[in-house]
Write a protein that holds these residues in place. Structure first.
Motif, PDB file in Angstrom:
ATOM      1  N   LEU A 139       7.479  -3.770  -2.503  1.00 42.19           N
ATOM      2  CA  LEU A 139       7.140  -4.843  -1.570  1.00 42.19           C
ATOM      3  C   LEU A 139       5.777  -5.395  -1.958  1.00 42.19           C
ATOM      4  O   LEU A 139       4.929  -4.668  -2.467  1.00 42.19           O
ATOM      5  CB  LEU A 139       7.074  -4.303  -0.148  1.00 42.19           C
ATOM      6  CG  LEU A 139       8.401  -3.892   0.476  1.00 42.19           C
ATOM      7  CD1 LEU A 139       8.178  -3.489   1.921  1.00 42.19           C
ATOM      8  CD2 LEU A 139       9.408  -5.020   0.395  1.00 42.19           C
ATOM      9  N   SER A 140       5.576  -6.655  -1.700  1.00 37.98           N
ATOM     10  CA  SER A 140       4.279  -7.237  -2.036  1.00 37.98           C
ATOM     11  C   SER A 140       3.522  -7.547  -0.769  1.00 37.98           C
ATOM     12  O   SER A 140       4.109  -7.859   0.263  1.00 37.98           O
ATOM     13  CB  SER A 140       4.469  -8.532  -2.827  1.00 37.98           C
ATOM     14  OG  SER A 140       5.041  -9.523  -1.990  1.00 37.98           O
ATOM     15  N   SER A 187      -1.837 -11.434  -4.863  1.00 42.01           N
ATOM     16  CA  SER A 187      -0.510 -10.881  -4.607  1.00 42.01           C
ATOM     17  C   SER A 187      -0.436  -9.494  -5.228  1.00 42.01           C
ATOM     18  O   SER A 187      -0.605  -9.341  -6.436  1.00 42.01           O
ATOM     19  CB  SER A 187       0.545 -11.814  -5.223  1.00 42.01           C
ATOM     20  OG  SER A 187       1.823 -11.454  -4.815  1.00 42.01           O
ATOM     21  N   ALA A 188      -0.213  -8.488  -4.384  1.00 41.37           N
ATOM     22  CA  ALA A 188      -0.268  -7.109  -4.886  1.00 41.37           C
ATOM     23  C   ALA A 188       0.870  -6.285  -4.305  1.00 41.37           C
ATOM     24  O   ALA A 188       1.477  -6.656  -3.293  1.00 41.37           O
ATOM     25  CB  ALA A 188      -1.603  -6.483  -4.508  1.00 41.37           C
ATOM     26  N   LEU A 189       1.136  -5.157  -4.960  1.00 45.13           N
ATOM     27  CA  LEU A 189       2.090  -4.215  -4.392  1.00 45.13           C
ATOM     28  C   LEU A 189       1.520  -3.704  -3.076  1.00 45.13           C
ATOM     29  O   LEU A 189       0.311  -3.541  -2.934  1.00 45.13           O
ATOM     30  CB  LEU A 189       2.298  -3.030  -5.341  1.00 45.13           C
ATOM     31  CG  LEU A 189       3.221  -3.238  -6.525  1.00 45.13           C
ATOM     32  CD1 LEU A 189       3.425  -1.930  -7.267  1.00 45.13           C
ATOM     33  CD2 LEU A 189       4.567  -3.796  -6.077  1.00 45.13           C
ATOM     34  N   ALA A 190       2.396  -3.426  -2.173  1.00 46.21           N
ATOM     35  CA  ALA A 190       1.957  -3.012  -0.833  1.00 46.21           C
ATOM     36  C   ALA A 190       1.013  -1.819  -0.889  1.00 46.21           C
ATOM     37  O   ALA A 190       0.118  -1.677  -0.061  1.00 46.21           O
ATOM     38  CB  ALA A 190       3.159  -2.702   0.032  1.00 46.21           C
ATOM     39  N   ASP A 191       1.204  -0.949  -1.889  1.00 40.43           N
ATOM     40  CA  ASP A 191       0.379   0.265  -1.948  1.00 40.43           C
ATOM     41  C   ASP A 191      -0.942   0.069  -2.656  1.00 40.43           C
ATOM     42  O   ASP A 191      -1.823   0.916  -2.573  1.00 40.43           O
ATOM     43  CB  ASP A 191       1.138   1.386  -2.689  1.00 40.43           C
ATOM     44  CG  ASP A 191       2.373   1.802  -1.907  1.00 40.43           C
ATOM     45  OD1 ASP A 191       3.339   2.251  -2.540  1.00 40.43           O
ATOM     46  OD2 ASP A 191       2.334   1.658  -0.666  1.00 40.43           O
ATOM     47  N   THR A 192      -1.049  -0.998  -3.418  1.00 43.76           N
ATOM     48  CA  THR A 192      -2.301  -1.192  -4.176  1.00 43.76           C
ATOM     49  C   THR A 192      -3.450  -1.425  -3.218  1.00 43.76           C
ATOM     50  O   THR A 192      -3.339  -2.188  -2.259  1.00 43.76           O
ATOM     51  CB  THR A 192      -2.170  -2.404  -5.110  1.00 43.76           C
ATOM     52  OG1 THR A 192      -1.040  -2.205  -5.946  1.00 43.76           O
ATOM     53  CG2 THR A 192      -3.416  -2.596  -5.943  1.00 43.76           C
ATOM     54  N   LYS A 193      -4.565  -0.733  -3.522  1.00 42.71           N
ATOM     55  CA  LYS A 193      -5.730  -0.939  -2.684  1.00 42.71           C
ATOM     56  C   LYS A 193      -6.478  -2.169  -3.176  1.00 42.71           C
ATOM     57  O   LYS A 193      -6.799  -2.293  -4.354  1.00 42.71           O
ATOM     58  CB  LYS A 193      -6.662   0.275  -2.773  1.00 42.71           C
ATOM     59  CG  LYS A 193      -6.093   1.508  -2.108  1.00 42.71           C
ATOM     60  CD  LYS A 193      -7.221   2.434  -1.689  1.00 42.71           C
ATOM     61  CE  LYS A 193      -6.978   3.892  -2.119  1.00 42.71           C
ATOM     62  NZ  LYS A 193      -5.610   4.368  -2.130  1.00 42.71           N
ATOM     63  N   VAL A 194      -6.692  -3.072  -2.246  1.00 45.60           N
ATOM     64  CA  VAL A 194      -7.450  -4.282  -2.604  1.00 45.60           C
ATOM     65  C   VAL A 194      -8.745  -4.296  -1.812  1.00 45.60           C
ATOM     66  O   VAL A 194      -8.722  -4.361  -0.583  1.00 45.60           O
ATOM     67  CB  VAL A 194      -6.639  -5.561  -2.284  1.00 45.60           C
ATOM     68  CG1 VAL A 194      -7.473  -6.807  -2.581  1.00 45.60           C
ATOM     69  CG2 VAL A 194      -5.346  -5.597  -3.085  1.00 45.60           C
ATOM     70  N   ASP A 195      -9.858  -4.193  -2.543  1.00 45.59           N
ATOM     71  CA  ASP A 195     -11.153  -4.188  -1.872  1.00 45.59           C
ATOM     72  C   ASP A 195     -11.787  -5.573  -2.048  1.00 45.59           C
ATOM     73  O   ASP A 195     -12.150  -5.964  -3.161  1.00 45.59           O
ATOM     74  CB  ASP A 195     -12.048  -3.109  -2.499  1.00 45.59           C
ATOM     75  CG  ASP A 195     -13.375  -2.990  -1.758  1.00 45.59           C
ATOM     76  OD1 ASP A 195     -13.798  -3.976  -1.109  1.00 45.59           O
ATOM     77  OD2 ASP A 195     -13.987  -1.915  -1.820  1.00 45.59           O
ATOM     78  N   GLU A 208       0.398  -4.009 -11.391  1.00 45.93           N
ATOM     79  CA  GLU A 208       1.406  -3.007 -11.059  1.00 45.93           C
ATOM     80  C   GLU A 208       2.782  -3.620 -10.837  1.00 45.93           C
ATOM     81  O   GLU A 208       3.798  -2.905 -10.826  1.00 45.93           O
ATOM     82  CB  GLU A 208       0.992  -2.221  -9.800  1.00 45.93           C
ATOM     83  CG  GLU A 208      -0.274  -1.421  -9.980  1.00 45.93           C
ATOM     84  CD  GLU A 208      -0.135  -0.351 -11.047  1.00 45.93           C
ATOM     85  OE1 GLU A 208       0.899   0.338 -11.064  1.00 45.93           O
ATOM     86  OE2 GLU A 208      -1.036  -0.240 -11.899  1.00 45.93           O
ATOM     87  N   PHE A 209       2.834  -4.947 -10.605  1.00 50.06           N
ATOM     88  CA  PHE A 209       4.142  -5.576 -10.454  1.00 50.06           C
ATOM     89  C   PHE A 209       5.008  -5.297 -11.679  1.00 50.06           C
ATOM     90  O   PHE A 209       6.222  -5.161 -11.582  1.00 50.06           O
ATOM     91  CB  PHE A 209       4.013  -7.104 -10.305  1.00 50.06           C
ATOM     92  CG  PHE A 209       3.618  -7.558  -8.928  1.00 50.06           C
ATOM     93  CD1 PHE A 209       2.800  -8.660  -8.767  1.00 50.06           C
ATOM     94  CD2 PHE A 209       4.067  -6.894  -7.791  1.00 50.06           C
ATOM     95  CE1 PHE A 209       2.434  -9.093  -7.504  1.00 50.06           C
ATOM     96  CE2 PHE A 209       3.697  -7.321  -6.524  1.00 50.06           C
ATOM     97  CZ  PHE A 209       2.879  -8.424  -6.378  1.00 50.06           C
ATOM     98  N   LEU A 238      -6.077  -4.610  -9.950  1.00 51.07           N
ATOM     99  CA  LEU A 238      -6.776  -4.881  -8.701  1.00 51.07           C
ATOM    100  C   LEU A 238      -7.582  -3.694  -8.198  1.00 51.07           C
ATOM    101  O   LEU A 238      -8.488  -3.851  -7.405  1.00 51.07           O
ATOM    102  CB  LEU A 238      -5.781  -5.325  -7.617  1.00 51.07           C
ATOM    103  CG  LEU A 238      -5.228  -6.748  -7.812  1.00 51.07           C
ATOM    104  CD1 LEU A 238      -4.116  -7.046  -6.825  1.00 51.07           C
ATOM    105  CD2 LEU A 238      -6.349  -7.776  -7.663  1.00 51.07           C
ATOM    106  N   GLU A 239      -7.235  -2.477  -8.663  1.00 47.28           N
ATOM    107  CA  GLU A 239      -7.966  -1.321  -8.142  1.00 47.28           C
ATOM    108  C   GLU A 239      -9.188  -1.004  -8.986  1.00 47.28           C
ATOM    109  O   GLU A 239     -10.000  -0.168  -8.616  1.00 47.28           O
ATOM    110  CB  GLU A 239      -7.032  -0.101  -8.075  1.00 47.28           C
ATOM    111  CG  GLU A 239      -5.977  -0.269  -6.990  1.00 47.28           C
ATOM    112  CD  GLU A 239      -5.280   1.036  -6.665  1.00 47.28           C
ATOM    113  OE1 GLU A 239      -5.326   1.956  -7.514  1.00 47.28           O
ATOM    114  OE2 GLU A 239      -4.687   1.133  -5.572  1.00 47.28           O
TER     115      GLU A 239
END
Lengths: 317, 402
Positions: free
Chosen positions: A35-36, A52-60, A114-115, A155-156
């Motif tokens: 999921l994004s 736009s990132a994977l739901a689990d990716t941490k975006v700071d 990660e997509f 993104l991390e």
């Protein structure tokens, strides 16, 4: 549907409108793939980004801001109006596919690297009531078809940013700023300054001059009633040209200074100095140029009316 | 009767009339002597301040720098204005050539300022008939030149709702009131008088002798029934170069006899040629002036090559003695067109002391003039044939005092 024309394979799932990733997960979470989550962001210079990132990716956001070269805290969630005006999607529907709209041409897109590790990912098309799953490579196909280069970002990651290490994502900063008329930081809501930020020029751009001109006619009448001894010269014209010039100066100095120094206090001091020296000159230039333009517009309009009127007269018998 | 020129000029004296301007012994025009001889008044600073107070805006650069330096009864205009009595403006041009230079624009730039500042109507006379008679051009050619010049005049930014432009060939014949005024005026001026004022001789054709009433008539509001009918009391202010004074001396003499107000005048000095005040600005020498069609490159070139410099021959001598501001053309031109008083002062001080070099002054001038010319060209491009027709149409101007 555009995707079909491009030969992109996708699966479409309709569901009741969802506003969050969690809600979306209820409907498509069991279908495999990722999921994004999609963030619509704005920086201090009115430039917009979709992350736009994977739901689990941490975006700071703080880290992202630095990596984009916007300093710490230079980026935040975009206001709701921008969503509608730029992306033309409802709340909760931020998606890379929104870039298909002309209004979004200056919005930058950052894609989670990660997509690529997922067999397929879920995005909204332009509606909250559907999710489609596409492969990352197909997403690229779509983006290229609308003239965009897909930019995948780790993104991390949190690389250091300093004098010898330039912000690694700086190239993703859009070249054009966009004014949303209702945005609070815009101090001159009646003026629509042109879309690109530009260096101080001697000539006014036609679009911005138009807005000055269109705001002026209302000032003509009150002045006509003024007695000749009235000491206040056309106050509206002066105030508008001052606002206009202030806006130009503000944008220019911000741009210049952000390139020169990150020290906010120093920026302020320099900005004030520039404003003090340039504002009177620019105001004079604006006033004379705009007043000449105004009279030419008036003359042109009168001429058209005169011509039309004189050609409509019935022939004398 | 007001003081005027003598019939017999001393040979060495300066000559100033509508058709000839020559300084004494190839020197500079002595404006003090001119004011004295013509009998007009100096435009002093208190009057400029008064204009600022009445109009509520800074006075035009030409007023601040003394370009418009003389007047007749301008204070009367201001007195009436203070009491709420408006006036109309009257200026004109003899369309003898297609190419206009900056000197030609000076009276029009000033008149536009007056129109904006005082919010008054304006009539502009294009004396195509005069040029036809004096320059021996055909009627058709003069009419054509009049229309072409009208476009440049319009480009100065006049308000079409307050401005009437007319060419003599078009207007005088078709308008009964104008000719009536011409005859009334002509009856009041003897042949001897007109010869005395304008220097006509037995060899001059009668067209010339009969012309002065045509330039005089627009000074009276009854000449424009479609504009000022019922407003016989309306005063007239005429901004012009001082060489036009003879026409209006004659007119002022005639006015009371016809029961009209004497027209007031506000007069400018002459715009110097690039080669210096002693040089003559002539249409045949394109390098004697900056034309409104000149490009930035041409302007820069003309200034660098032809503008007479008051600087010294060598840098060392210049640093020691400073520049001669009296004869320096770039500084003179800047005093016409550089709006910023402080900057002009600075340049004069530094250049006069030898700290600033000629090249720098010339560069600044090139920038300033290029801006003026560019702006004019852009405005000129927006003027259509229909617009000229509209400006020149005999039509009422209901909002002319707004």
């Amino acid at each position: 549907m555009v995707l079909q024309e491009l030969g992109i394979k996708f699966e479409q799932y309709d569901h009741p409108a969802v506003l969050t990733v969690e809600a979306q997960a209820k409907y498509v979470g069991d279908k495999g793939g990722g999921l994004s989550k999609n963030l619509f962001l704005k920086d201090k210079k009115s430039r917009f980004y979709i992350v736009s990132a994977l739901a689990d990716t941490k975006v700071d956001l703080k880290v992202l801001s630095q990596r984009l070269g916007l300093g710490k805290g230079g980026i935040r969630m975009a206001p709701e109006e921008a969503l509608g005006q730029l992306l033309q999607v409802p709340l909760g529907c931020v998606t890379p596919f929104a870039l298909i709209n002309e209004s979004a041409s200056y919005v930058s897109l950052l894609l989670d690297k990660e997509f690529k590790t997922q067999p397929h990912c879920f995005f909204h098309p332009l509606s909250n009531e559907t999710s489609i799953s596409v492969q990352a490579s197909d997403l690229d196909k779509f983006l290229k078809s609308i003239g965009r280069e897909p930019s995948y970002v780790d993104l991390e990651a949190n690389p250091p940013v300093g004098k010898d290490q330039p912000p690694d994502l700086a190239i993703l900063v859009p070249s054009g700023t966009i004014d949303i008329p209702d945005a609070p930081e815009n101090s001159t809501p009646s003026q629509a300054v042109s879309e690109k930020s530009f260096p101080v020029q001697k000539k006014c751009t036609p679009a911005s001059v138009d807005s000055v001109k269109s705001a002026k006619p209302s000032s003509a009448d009150p002045n006509a009633k003024d007695k000749p001894n009235n000491a206040a010269p056309q106050p509206n014209a002066f105030a508008e040209s001052r606002l206009f010039v202030d806006e130009i100066l503000k944008k220019t100095t911000e741009l210049l200074l952000s390139e020169l120094t990150e020290d906010v206090a120093k920026q302020e001091a320099l900005a004030n100095s520039v404003r003090k020296h340039l504002a009177p000159d620019l105001q004079n230039l604006t006033r004379t140029f705009c007043s000449l333009l105004q009279v030419m517009f008036k003359n042109t309009a009168y001429t058209q009316g005169f011509y039309a009127g004189s050609n409509c007269q019935p022939k004398r018998l | 009767m007001e003081k005027g020129e003598d019939k017999h000029e001393e040979e060495q004296d300066q000559v100033v009339n509508p058709w000839e301007v020559t300084a004494k012994d190839g020197g500079k025009i002595d404006y003090d002597k001119l004011i004295d001889k013509f009998g007009c008044q100096r435009l002093e600073e208190p009057l400029v301040d008064r204009v600022q107070r009445l109009t509520g805006r800074p006075p035009h650069v030409f007023l601040r720098r003394g370009v418009f330096f003389a007047h007749r009864d301008f204070d009367e205009i201001l007195n009436a204005y203070e009491k709420g009595k408006k006036f109309y403006l009257y200026t004109g041009r003899g369309p003898s050539s297609e190419a206009l230079h900056l000197g030609h624009l000076v009276p029009f730039m000033f008149t536009k300022y007056l129109q904006d500042a005082f919010k008054v109507p304006l009539v502009i006379q294009l004396t195509d008939d005069e040029k036809c008679m004096w320059k021996n051009l055909s009627v058709e050619e003069c009419q054509r030149l009049a229309r072409e010049n009208a476009k440049d005049i319009i480009a100065c930014g006049f308000d079409i709702t307050k401005t009437f432009i007319f060419s003599d060939f078009d207007y005088v014949g078709g308008n009964r009131s104008f000719y009536k005024n011409m005859v009334r005026i002509a009856k009041c001026v003897t042949y001897n008088k007109v010869v005395g004022i304008f220097g006509f001789s037995g060899e001059d054709h009668i067209g010339k002798v009969g012309f002065p009433p045509i330039q005089a008539a627009p000074s009276f509001p009854s000449s424009f029934p479609h504009l000022f009918s019922g407003k016989d009391d309306l005063r007239c202010l005429i901004p012009c170069a001082i060489d036009q004074d003879p026409y209006f001396r004659m007119t002022r003499d005639v006015a009371p006899r016809l029961g009209y107000h004497k027209p007031s005048l506000i007069e400018s000095s002459f715009f110097p040629a690039l080669q210096g005040e002693t040089g003559k600005m002539s249409a045949s020498d394109p390098n004697s002036a900056i034309y409104v069609t000149d490009s930035a490159k041409v302007i820069k070139n003309k200034i660098n090559k032809y503008a007479f410099s008051g600087g010294q021959d060598s840098v060392e001598k210049h640093r020691e003695l400073g520049a001669n501001l009296e004869v320096d053309i770039p500084v003179k031109y800047l005093s016409f067109f550089l709006e910023d008083d402080a900057e002009l002062e600075h340049i004069k001080t530094e250049y006069g002391a030898g700290r600033m070099l000629t090249g720098e002054v010339k560069k600044r001038l090139a920038d300033v003039l290029t801006e003026v010319v560019d702006r004019h060209r852009a405005a000129r491009a927006a003027v259509t044939e229909e617009m000229v027709d509209a400006f020149m149409a005999v039509r009422p101007l209901p909002n002319m005092f707004d």
